[in-house]
Design an enzyme around this catalytic site. Sequence first.
Site, PDB file in Angstrom:
ATOM      1  N   ARG A  44     -14.139   3.302   3.733  1.00 18.39           N
ATOM      2  CA  ARG A  44     -15.218   2.319   3.896  1.00 18.39           C
ATOM      3  C   ARG A  44     -15.246   1.525   2.602  1.00 18.39           C
ATOM      4  O   ARG A  44     -15.498   2.090   1.540  1.00 18.39           O
ATOM      5  CB  ARG A  44     -16.540   3.049   4.137  1.00 18.39           C
ATOM      6  N   SER A 146     -19.366   0.032  10.877  1.00 16.50           N
ATOM      7  CA  SER A 146     -20.645   0.375  11.474  1.00 16.50           C
ATOM      8  C   SER A 146     -21.729  -0.643  11.081  1.00 16.50           C
ATOM      9  O   SER A 146     -21.615  -1.808  11.394  1.00 16.50           O
ATOM     10  CB  SER A 146     -21.037   1.800  11.076  1.00 16.50           C
ATOM     11  N   ASP A 303     -26.700  -0.449  16.596  1.00 16.69           N
ATOM     12  CA  ASP A 303     -26.080  -0.997  15.393  1.00 16.69           C
ATOM     13  C   ASP A 303     -24.796  -1.715  15.826  1.00 16.69           C
ATOM     14  O   ASP A 303     -24.415  -1.654  17.000  1.00 16.69           O
ATOM     15  CB  ASP A 303     -25.850   0.106  14.345  1.00 16.69           C
ATOM     16  N   ASP A 305     -21.585  -1.290  15.802  1.00 15.49           N
ATOM     17  CA  ASP A 305     -20.494  -0.627  16.537  1.00 15.49           C
ATOM     18  C   ASP A 305     -21.032   0.257  17.661  1.00 15.49           C
ATOM     19  O   ASP A 305     -20.287   1.028  18.272  1.00 15.49           O
ATOM     20  CB  ASP A 305     -19.574   0.168  15.601  1.00 15.49           C
ATOM     21  N   ASP A 307     -22.833   2.914  17.977  1.00 11.36           N
ATOM     22  CA  ASP A 307     -22.885   4.384  18.030  1.00 11.36           C
ATOM     23  C   ASP A 307     -24.276   4.916  17.661  1.00 11.36           C
ATOM     24  O   ASP A 307     -24.527   6.107  17.778  1.00 11.36           O
ATOM     25  CB  ASP A 307     -21.787   5.038  17.182  1.00 11.36           C
ATOM     26  N   ARG A 308     -25.182   4.026  17.245  1.00 14.24           N
ATOM     27  CA  ARG A 308     -26.568   4.440  16.950  1.00 14.24           C
ATOM     28  C   ARG A 308     -27.531   3.668  17.839  1.00 14.24           C
ATOM     29  O   ARG A 308     -27.188   2.604  18.355  1.00 14.24           O
ATOM     30  CB  ARG A 308     -26.925   4.143  15.494  1.00 14.24           C
ATOM     31  N   THR A 381     -24.687  17.661   7.009  1.00 13.91           N
ATOM     32  CA  THR A 381     -25.013  16.284   7.381  1.00 13.91           C
ATOM     33  C   THR A 381     -23.792  15.556   7.918  1.00 13.91           C
ATOM     34  O   THR A 381     -22.715  15.643   7.346  1.00 13.91           O
ATOM     35  CB  THR A 381     -25.523  15.533   6.140  1.00 13.91           C
ATOM     36  N   GLU A 405     -28.866  13.411  14.662  1.00 18.06           N
ATOM     37  CA  GLU A 405     -29.157  13.348  13.226  1.00 18.06           C
ATOM     38  C   GLU A 405     -30.232  12.287  13.009  1.00 18.06           C
ATOM     39  O   GLU A 405     -30.363  11.354  13.793  1.00 18.06           O
ATOM     40  CB  GLU A 405     -27.903  13.037  12.409  1.00 18.06           C
ATOM     41  N   LYS A 419     -21.729  10.590  17.773  1.00 17.82           N
ATOM     42  CA  LYS A 419     -22.934   9.881  18.192  1.00 17.82           C
ATOM     43  C   LYS A 419     -22.539   8.717  19.106  1.00 17.82           C
ATOM     44  O   LYS A 419     -21.474   8.127  18.934  1.00 17.82           O
ATOM     45  CB  LYS A 419     -23.750   9.421  16.992  1.00 17.82           C
TER      46      LYS A 419
END
Length: 561
Positions: A44, A146, A303, A305, A307-308, A381, A405, A419
Amino acid sequence: MTKTGFFKNPKTASMVQDMVKEGAVEALKKCFSSRMEFGTAGLRAAMGPGISCMNDLTIIQTTQGFCRYLEDSFENLKERGVVIGYDARAHPTSGGSSKRFASLAAAVFISRGVPVHLFSDITPTPFVPFTVSHLGLCAGIMVTASHNPKQDNGYKVYWENGAQIVSPHDKGISTAIEENLEPWPESWNAEDALKSPLLKDPYQDIHTEYFKAIQKHCHHREINKSSEVKIVHTSVHGVGHAFVQSAFKAFELHPPYAVEEQKDPDPDFPTVKYPNPEEGEGVLTLSFALAEREGATVVLANDPDADRLAIAEKQEGGQWRVFSGNELGALLGWWMFRCWKQQNSDTGAVKSLYMLSSTVSSKILRAIALKEGFHFEETLTGFKWMGNRARDLLDQGKTVLFAFEEAIGYMCSPSVLDKDGVSAAAIAGEMISYLATKNTSLSQQLTTIYEEYGYHISKNSYFICHDQDVIRSLFERLRNYGGQKDSYPTQCGRFSISAVRDLTTGYDSNRPDKKAVLPTSSSSQMITFTFSNGGVATMRTSGTEPKIKYYTELCAAPGNR
């Protein structure tokens, strides 16, 4: 090597030449002094020139290392192959984009005779782990950053089990990258690779199969069809719009109202400061305005991408309430169990049922599990830990119903071991429609959950800190409190601390042998304090951002207000 690498891309080359002309020593140092670190979250970083940035050369080097590592790990790599997906990010100044990086990664694998399933268009991140599992591939790569700022990009890696990689794969891949820095002759040849018979496009097939798979979690079709609830959806200039519309269609829910200014992918994210729905109201301003115009009471936000998932609900006083990830974890966890219970009359089945959450997330699932008789487990985490643990449990014949999470990430279906904001949006849509038939809002249902299983009140936030030395000294001070070596604080203000767990050093005061059960990592900071009054506070560093994060929660026993 670096020279030949960079001058293949005239844009990064001219950026470097401009820096040299301007004598921008610090900028050059930043780009060239240290290579991006490949960790369990992959890469990243900002797009731009140099080995510390995401660009054509560093993508080729990373993929060469990953390819070599896979060749060593799988004898049948050339039969099974890999999948590559990408989001809509682009950085015109350096010529970098997710699509370009995905094509280069495909060229590297194809040059080694490895079949590549390269999506022909943008896709949500969860489609990559879904494809790995569905087609039985060796690995998956998703090119995405993301919800990071617009100049960033990333490279996320999945293993054959459909979950993100964990140690020691990251170390192995990192070493292989270092050993394969010189670009192979065919690695640059993305154009020819895209014509290779080894290249397949999984887009249509996976689109069909994914929406078929998530329908296993649709339990109230009749309610969905006739629901009067109006829902607004925003994809915040990312990839989510078309996929959430399809997910609602699969559940026979009325299509959500899309925020026009944000529904099409735009790598500039023009209407938001940060494209992160976790930041709450600032990102949702346009959604609230549309909801007011259409008379909608709920807003769903993915978000970039997808996934949230964030959710907000209009309250009786007219104001909007943005739920925290922990509150949504409570609602979705309650809902998934309620639907499961209705489908399963066998009382013994609950014994092989599992829910998971990360150690910094709310303990609400633990409270529900204790009362209802299923298993709850905590992991480190990050979804890589929950995905891998879920895989282990599924392999043992257990049912993994839900994992979450606090960073608004939820896994509602075992067909994606990560996720997934697309399936979560449809499942939330059904839950909202069902509650509406009982004249109950999400806020009211959340109160009911807390009254039944005990109140769980949390407050999480972060501080930005770019200086590693400052971060280290802050945490070291807590470990050597009051100047005494290996001594932690025993109180915080007037509240006494009953236990300390340090996952950097592996210390846990609660265990007879003083050794922590969860895996430890000396390269990241994480300390948890448990208070005598039932409070828990954790501080940790982030793996992907310059942040010191803190998480606090107070848990009450059921019925205790």
